[in-house]
Design a protein around this motif. Structure first.
Motif, PDB file in Angstrom:
ATOM      1  N   PHE A  97       0.841  -1.201   0.000  1.00 48.56           N
ATOM      2  CA  PHE A  97       0.000   0.000   0.000  1.00 48.56           C
ATOM      3  C   PHE A  97       0.875   1.250   0.000  1.00 48.56           C
ATOM      4  CE2 PHE A  97      -3.745   2.478   1.007  1.00 48.56           C
ATOM      5  CZ  PHE A  97      -3.244   3.535   1.759  1.00 48.56           C
ATOM      6  N   ASP A  98       1.855   1.314   0.908  1.00 48.03           N
ATOM      7  CA  ASP A  98       2.703   2.499   1.025  1.00 48.03           C
ATOM      8  C   ASP A  98       3.571   2.684  -0.216  1.00 48.03           C
ATOM      9  OD1 ASP A  98       1.837   3.150   3.684  1.00 48.03           O
ATOM     10  OD2 ASP A  98       3.057   1.489   4.411  1.00 48.03           O
ATOM     11  N   ILE A  99       4.161   1.588  -0.716  1.00 49.19           N
ATOM     12  CA  ILE A  99       5.021   1.704  -1.892  1.00 49.19           C
ATOM     13  C   ILE A  99       4.195   2.092  -3.117  1.00 49.19           C
ATOM     14  CG2 ILE A  99       6.472   0.383  -3.480  1.00 49.19           C
ATOM     15  CD1 ILE A  99       7.675  -1.014  -1.103  1.00 49.19           C
ATOM     16  N   GLY A 100       2.969   1.599  -3.195  1.00 43.16           N
ATOM     17  CA  GLY A 100       2.099   2.001  -4.296  1.00 43.16           C
ATOM     18  C   GLY A 100       1.868   3.498  -4.329  1.00 43.16           C
ATOM     19  N   PHE A 101       1.659   4.105  -3.157  1.00 44.13           N
ATOM     20  CA  PHE A 101       1.458   5.551  -3.106  1.00 44.13           C
ATOM     21  C   PHE A 101       2.748   6.308  -3.404  1.00 44.13           C
ATOM     22  CE2 PHE A 101      -2.706   4.901  -1.329  1.00 44.13           C
ATOM     23  CZ  PHE A 101      -3.387   6.062  -1.676  1.00 44.13           C
ATOM     24  N   LEU A 102       3.894   5.808  -2.875  1.00 47.49           N
ATOM     25  CA  LEU A 102       5.161   6.479  -3.181  1.00 47.49           C
ATOM     26  C   LEU A 102       5.445   6.448  -4.672  1.00 47.49           C
ATOM     27  CD1 LEU A 102       7.739   5.495  -0.390  1.00 47.49           C
ATOM     28  CD2 LEU A 102       6.738   7.736  -0.854  1.00 47.49           C
ATOM     29  N   ASN A 103       5.236   5.306  -5.300  1.00 48.84           N
ATOM     30  CA  ASN A 103       5.503   5.194  -6.733  1.00 48.84           C
ATOM     31  C   ASN A 103       4.552   6.062  -7.547  1.00 48.84           C
ATOM     32  OD1 ASN A 103       7.695   3.491  -6.516  1.00 48.84           O
ATOM     33  ND2 ASN A 103       6.477   1.628  -6.664  1.00 48.84           N
ATOM     34  N   ALA A 104       3.292   6.197  -7.076  1.00 52.14           N
ATOM     35  CA  ALA A 104       2.355   7.071  -7.779  1.00 52.14           C
ATOM     36  C   ALA A 104       2.809   8.525  -7.702  1.00 52.14           C
ATOM     37  CB  ALA A 104       0.954   6.912  -7.189  1.00 52.14           C
ATOM     38  N   GLU A 105       3.305   8.941  -6.541  1.00 50.25           N
ATOM     39  CA  GLU A 105       3.798  10.315  -6.398  1.00 50.25           C
ATOM     40  C   GLU A 105       5.043  10.525  -7.260  1.00 50.25           C
ATOM     41  OE1 GLU A 105       1.097  12.007  -3.378  1.00 50.25           O
ATOM     42  OE2 GLU A 105       2.390  12.745  -4.967  1.00 50.25           O
ATOM     43  N   LEU A 106       5.924   9.528  -7.278  1.00 52.71           N
ATOM     44  CA  LEU A 106       7.136   9.642  -8.095  1.00 52.71           C
ATOM     45  C   LEU A 106       6.788   9.685  -9.583  1.00 52.71           C
ATOM     46  CD1 LEU A 106       9.432   7.141  -6.161  1.00 52.71           C
ATOM     47  CD2 LEU A 106       9.662   9.629  -6.223  1.00 52.71           C
ATOM     48  N   LYS A 107       5.798   8.916  -9.983  1.00 54.05           N
ATOM     49  CA  LYS A 107       5.379   8.911 -11.391  1.00 54.05           C
ATOM     50  C   LYS A 107       4.864  10.284 -11.806  1.00 54.05           C
ATOM     51  CE  LYS A 107       2.409   6.435 -14.649  1.00 54.05           C
ATOM     52  NZ  LYS A 107       1.409   5.342 -14.808  1.00 54.05           N
ATOM     53  N   ARG A 108       4.142  10.969 -10.916  1.00 54.34           N
ATOM     54  CA  ARG A 108       3.650  12.308 -11.235  1.00 54.34           C
ATOM     55  C   ARG A 108       4.800  13.278 -11.468  1.00 54.34           C
ATOM     56  NH1 ARG A 108       0.184  10.908  -6.698  1.00 54.34           N
ATOM     57  NH2 ARG A 108      -1.869  10.301  -7.510  1.00 54.34           N
ATOM     58  N   MET A 109       5.950  13.004 -10.843  1.00 51.18           N
ATOM     59  CA  MET A 109       7.124  13.864 -10.995  1.00 51.18           C
ATOM     60  C   MET A 109       8.002  13.441 -12.166  1.00 51.18           C
ATOM     61  SD  MET A 109       8.278  13.946  -6.987  1.00 51.18           S
ATOM     62  CE  MET A 109       9.826  14.741  -7.418  1.00 51.18           C
ATOM     63  N   GLY A 110       7.666  12.332 -12.809  1.00 53.62           N
ATOM     64  CA  GLY A 110       8.520  11.814 -13.874  1.00 53.62           C
ATOM     65  C   GLY A 110       9.720  11.063 -13.352  1.00 53.62           C
ATOM     66  N   ARG A 111       9.654  10.607 -12.105  1.00 51.88           N
ATOM     67  CA  ARG A 111      10.756   9.855 -11.508  1.00 51.88           C
ATOM     68  C   ARG A 111      10.501   8.354 -11.639  1.00 51.88           C
ATOM     69  NH1 ARG A 111      13.716  12.308  -7.288  1.00 51.88           N
ATOM     70  NH2 ARG A 111      13.951  14.550  -7.661  1.00 51.88           N
ATOM     71  N   PRO A 112      11.565   7.529 -11.645  1.00 46.23           N
ATOM     72  CA  PRO A 112      11.373   6.074 -11.717  1.00 46.23           C
ATOM     73  C   PRO A 112      10.811   5.523 -10.413  1.00 46.23           C
ATOM     74  CG  PRO A 112      13.698   6.621 -11.460  1.00 46.23           C
ATOM     75  CD  PRO A 112      12.986   7.916 -11.686  1.00 46.23           C
ATOM     76  N   ALA A 113      10.161   4.379 -10.517  1.00 46.72           N
ATOM     77  CA  ALA A 113       9.575   3.729  -9.349  1.00 46.72           C
ATOM     78  C   ALA A 113      10.668   3.140  -8.467  1.00 46.72           C
ATOM     79  CB  ALA A 113       8.610   2.633  -9.793  1.00 46.72           C
ATOM     80  N   LEU A 114      10.330   2.894  -7.201  1.00 42.31           N
ATOM     81  CA  LEU A 114      11.262   2.275  -6.266  1.00 42.31           C
ATOM     82  C   LEU A 114      11.499   0.820  -6.655  1.00 42.31           C
ATOM     83  CD1 LEU A 114       9.788   3.619  -2.905  1.00 42.31           C
ATOM     84  CD2 LEU A 114      11.873   4.387  -4.030  1.00 42.31           C
ATOM     85  N   ILE A 115      12.768   0.382  -6.568  1.00 38.30           N
ATOM     86  CA  ILE A 115      13.093  -1.007  -6.898  1.00 38.30           C
ATOM     87  C   ILE A 115      13.785  -1.684  -5.719  1.00 38.30           C
ATOM     88  CG2 ILE A 115      13.268  -0.580  -9.373  1.00 38.30           C
ATOM     89  CD1 ILE A 115      16.318  -0.499  -9.030  1.00 38.30           C
ATOM     90  N   ASN A 116      13.635  -1.123  -4.526  1.00 39.16           N
ATOM     91  CA  ASN A 116      14.314  -1.655  -3.351  1.00 39.16           C
ATOM     92  C   ASN A 116      13.831  -3.055  -3.000  1.00 39.16           C
ATOM     93  OD1 ASN A 116      14.089   1.314  -3.301  1.00 39.16           O
ATOM     94  ND2 ASN A 116      15.336   1.175  -1.485  1.00 39.16           N
ATOM     95  N   GLU A 117      14.717  -3.820  -2.340  1.00 37.00           N
ATOM     96  CA  GLU A 117      14.288  -5.039  -1.665  1.00 37.00           C
ATOM     97  C   GLU A 117      13.264  -4.643  -0.616  1.00 37.00           C
ATOM     98  OE1 GLU A 117      16.639  -8.660  -2.852  1.00 37.00           O
ATOM     99  OE2 GLU A 117      14.906  -8.333  -1.563  1.00 37.00           O
TER     100      GLU A 117
END
Length: 657
Positions: free
Chosen positions: A169-189
Motif C-alpha cells: 500500500f505504502d510503496i504504491g502511493f510512493l511510486n504514484a507520487e514519483l510517477k507524477r514527478m517523472g521519476r522512476p519507481a522504487l526497486i528496493n528489496e
C-alpha cells in the motif's frame, strides 16, 4: 500405508536436505524426491503425507523442509533498512495523495534516525481521514508538497531494504507520487510484516498492526500517524525477527518466502542477472590476495568507481555473483566496467588513505559519499567584532575570528547553530556594530527575549563575552547547558504525548552530539603531536613509515632492507622539519584524512607500531626501533570504523629504495 513403507523416501529426502545445508524449499524437495519438474501443487499433499511421520524433518513457516535448528544464512538480513509508513487521502494511489510520511532508519541493526513530515496533498482532506488521523486542512496548508520532499525521502531509501506493515500500500502511493514527478519507481528489496505476522503468530488471519502489537506485548499509545506507526512497526519487526529465528529463519530470503502469499518456485542461481553475465573473467587475472585499492574504468577509460579491500582478489571476485541493479546507487556499474586496476598498499590503513585520495582526484560517478568536501561548513564566531555572533560559513578567512570545523554533515552544523541561538542569548543579526547605523531599530529577536539587545544599549559587554566563551566551550564538548535544555523540552513533549515534537528534539540532540564529537576528533588531532606509524609494505622486505603531525599525514617513506640507517634517519628528519614549519590547519582538503588517521590512532593507542616522537628526536634510534619490530607487530588490516570518510588528496609516497 505404514510409515516404514516410506523409509526409502525418508532417507532420500533427509540426505538431500542435509546436503543443501539443513533447509530446502518445498518445491526443490518435491523435484528431488519424485524426480518431477511439473506442477508442485499436485505433489505437495503426497510429500507432506510421506514426511508427516519423519522424526527429524519438519515444514517451517517459510515453506522450507528443515532439520532441527537449521538456518538459511546465505543471505543474511541486511543491517541497513528503513521502516516506512504513510498517511493518505484515500485508498487508490492513482487518484489519492500522500498527506504524511514517516521513516525510521537503521544502520548495522541500530536506529540512527527518524524522519516525519506532513505533506500538502494539494486538495481538501476527506473528513473521515481527518477524524482517523487528527490531521486537518489548516495543518496541511503550510506543509511542503511531495515534490519538495522527494529528494530527502529518496536519499534515505536509496539502496536500503524497505520494511513496512501492508507495505505494498505504502510503496504504491510512493511510486504514484514519483510517477507524477517523472521519476522512476522504487526497486528496493522489501519485506512486508503483515503476511509475515500472519504466518508467525498463531492468532487470527491477516491481523492489523494493533492486533500484532498486542500479540507481541507492545504498548500502543498513538496510531494512524505516519511516524508513530513506523516506530510501532519497527518494534514489531524486532519481535517478529526473534520469533523467526527461533523457527530457524535466519535470512532475508527465508523471511520473504514466509511473507509471500504463495510460496514461489525458487530457481537455482546461475549467470543470468548476475555480474558474471557481463563481466569478463580476465578482470581477475593477476589480482593478489592482499590489502589495497581497486579502480574500475569504463570503455572510455574514465574512472567510474574506486573501492578498498582487505583482500583485493576476493573483493573483486564478489562482483561476479552480485545481482545486476542490486541497488539504484550502483545500477549500471557492472555493465559499464571495461577494465579493473588494482593498487597494493600493504595495509588497510594505507588502502583507506589511497582510496580517499583517488576518489578526491577522479570524482567517480558511482562513488557518491563525501565527494564534495568543498561544501563542508565551518562554524564561525567573529570575536574581533564588539558583539560577536555565531554563523555558518563555507570559507575560512584570516580575519581574527574563531573557526570550528569544517564539518562533514552540514545539517548537523545548521542544527547546532540554531540550538545556540535558542539557548544562548547572542545576537543573530548581520549588523557590523562598527558604524552608527548599526545601532537603534531593534528587531523581533529582542522582543522575543532571544537577544540581549546590543543595538539599543541594553546588553552588558562582559556578560556577552562570557556567553561567547560558554558557546565555544559547548562546541568543544561542554554540552551540559544546551543538552539539559533539550532534555527538558523532550521530557515535556513526552509528558504531553506530543510524539512528533519529541522525535524532532531527539533527532536534533543526535545531530548536535554528532557535530560536537566531530569537533572533538579535530581537537584530539591538534593535540596529538607527532607519531610515526609503521605498516607492512607491498614491496617484499620493506616497511611503510607514515609521519603523522597533528593528525595530518606529512610524509610516507618506504624503508627497504638495503637502506642505511643514516639515510633513512636523514629523510625522516627533513620531513619532521617541514612539518614543524608548516601551519597545521585542518581544511576541506585535509578533513577526511584527519578523521581516518585520528580514529586509527585512537583505536590502536599503545600499539608497538605507533612510535611517538618528541623533540629532540634521535632519528637513528627511531630507525633501529622500526627495524626491530617483527612482522606480527605491524599494523595491517583492522579498520577504525565503518564511517571512515572518502575524498582526501595527498602527495604520492616518496621512497628510500
Amino acid at each position: 500405508m505404514a510409515g516404514h513403507d516410506y523409509q526409502g523416501l525418508h532417507e532420500r529426502a533427509e540426505e538431500f536436505v542435509r546436503a543443501e545445508g539443513g533447509a530446502v524449499p518445498e518445491e526443490l524437495l518435491i523435484a528431488h524426491v519424485f524426480g518431477n519438474g511439473g506442477n508442485a501443487a499436485l505433489w505437495r499433499p503426497l510429500l507432506r503425507q510421506i514426511l508427516d511421520a519423519h522424526e527429524r524433518l519438519s515444514l517451517r513457516a517459510d515453506g522450507c523442509w528443515a532439520l532441527p535448528n537449521a538456518r538459511l544464512d546465505r543471505d543474511a538480513i541486511p543491517g541497513d533498512f528503513v521502516v516506512l509508513d504513510l498517511e493518505t487521502t484515500g485508498l487508490k494511489p492513482a487518484q489519492q495523495r500522500v498527506v504524511e510520511v514517516g521513516l525510521v532508519c537503521f544502520a548495522d541493526g541500530a536506529q540512527i534516525e527518524s524522519f516525519g513530515s506532513l505533506v500538502n496533498p494539494e486538495r481538501r482532506l476527506p473528513s473521515y481521514i481527518a477524524r482517523l488521523t487528527r490531521i486537518d486542512d489548516s495543518q496541511l496548508i503550510g506543509a511542503p508538497r511531495f515534490v519538495q520532499l522527494a529528494d530527502e525521502i529518496l536519499a534515505r531509501l536509496e539502496g536500503k531494504l524497505l520494511v513496512g506493515f501492508n507495505l505494498s500500500f505504502d510503496i504504491g502511493f510512493l511510486n504514484a507520487e514519483l510517477k507524477r514527478m517523472g521519476r522512476p519507481a522504487l526497486i528496493n528489496e522489501r519485506l512486508d510484516l503483515l503476511p509475515l505476522a500472519a504466518r508467525l503468530l498463531p492468532a487470527g488471519r491477516r491481523p492489523g498492526l494493533d492486533g500484532v502489537c498486542r500479540a507481541l506485548g507492545i504498548e500502543v499509545r498513538e496510531r494512524h500517524r505516519a511516524l508513530a506507526d513506523a516506530e510501532l512497526t519497527a518494534l514489531a519487526f524486532g519481535k517478529l525477527l526473534a520469533l523467526a529465528r527461533e523457527q530457524g529463519m535466519g535470512s532475508l530470503e527465508s523471511l520473504q518466502r514466509a511473507a509471500a502469499g504463495e510460496v514461489p518456485v525458487p530457481r537455482r542461481r546461475g549467470d543470468v542477472g548476475r555480474g558474471r553475465a557481463v563481466l569478463a573473467h580476465d578482470h581477475l587475472e593477476g589480482i593478489p590476495h592482499t590489502p589495497g585499492v581497486y579502480v574500475m574504468r569504463d570503455a572510455r577509460d574514465r574512472v567510474i568507481y574506486v573501492g578498498k579491500a582487505k583482500d583485493l582478489r576476493n573483493r573483486v571476485a564478489s562482483y561476479y555473483s552480485q545481482p545486476l541493479g542490486y541497488t539504484r546507487k550502483m545500477d549500471g556499474l557492472l555493465e559499464s566496467i571495461a577494465r579493473i586496476e588494482t593498487v597494493e598498499t600493504g595495509s588497510e590503513l594505507m588502502a583507506l588513505l589511497v582510496e580517499s585520495q583517488l576518489i578526491r582526484r577522479y570524482q567517480p560517478q558511482y562513488n557518491r559519499q563525501l565527494r564534495n568536501s568543498e561544501s563542508y561548513p565551518y562554524i564561525k564566531i567573529d570575536i574581533s567584532n564588539p558583539w560577536p555572533r555565531v554563523a555558518l560559513t563555507r570559507q575560512r578567512a584570516n580575519d581574527g575570528a574563531v573557526y570550528l570545523g569544517p564539518f562533514r554533515v552540514a545539517s548537523a552544523a545548521k542544527t547546532t547553530v540554531d540550538l545556540i541561538h535558542d539557548v544562548f542569548p547572542l545576537r543573530s543579526c548581520t549588523r557590523s556594530f562598527r558604524t552608527a547605523r548599526s545601532y537603534g531599530s531593534p528587531c523581533l529577536e529582542l522582543a522575543l527575549g532571544r537577544c540581549p539587545g546590543p543595538c539599543v544599549g541594553s546588553a552588558d559587554r562582559e556578560e556577552y563575552r562570557a556567553t561567547v566563551h560558554r558557546v565555544v566551550a559547548f562546541l568543544h564538548g561542554a554540552q551540559d547547558e544546551a543538552i539539559e535544555r533539550l532534555h527538558q523540552e523532550l521530557a515535556h513533549a513526552a509528558d504531553t504525548l506530543d510524539f512528533e515534537k519529541a522525535a524532532r528534539l531527539r533527532d536534533r540532540m543526535r545531530r548536535v552530539q554528532q557535530l560536537v564529537l566531530s569537533q572533538q576528533v579535530l581537537d584530539e588531532a591538534a593535540a596529538q603531536g607527532t607519531v610515526l606509524i609503521v605498516t607492512p609494505s607491498p614491496a617484499a622486505g620493506s616497511r611503510e613509515l607514515l609521519l603523522v603531525y597533528q593528525g595530518r599525514l606529512w610524509a610516507q617513506l618506504r624503508l627497504c632492507r638495503a637502506d642505511s640507517d643514516d639515510e633513512a634517519a636523514g629523510r625522516l628528519a627533513r620531513s619532521w622539519r617541514r612539518a614543524e614549519n608548516a601551519v597545521a590547519t585542518v581544511d576541506h582538503d585535509s578533513l577526511d584524512e584527519v578523521h581516518i588517521l585520528t580514529r586509527w590512532l585512537r583505536k590502536h593507542a599503545g600499539h608497538p607500531a605507533l612510535i611517538p616522537l618528541r623533540a629532540p628526536v634521535a632519528w637513528p634510534q627511531v630507525v633501529v626501533s622500526v627495524r626491530r619490530l617483527s612482522d606480527a607487530d605491524l599494523l595491517a588490516s583492522e579498520e577504525p570504523g565503518a564511517d571512515i570518510s572518502e575524498g582526501q588528496r595527498f602527495a604520492e609516497p616518496s621512497t628510500l629504495c
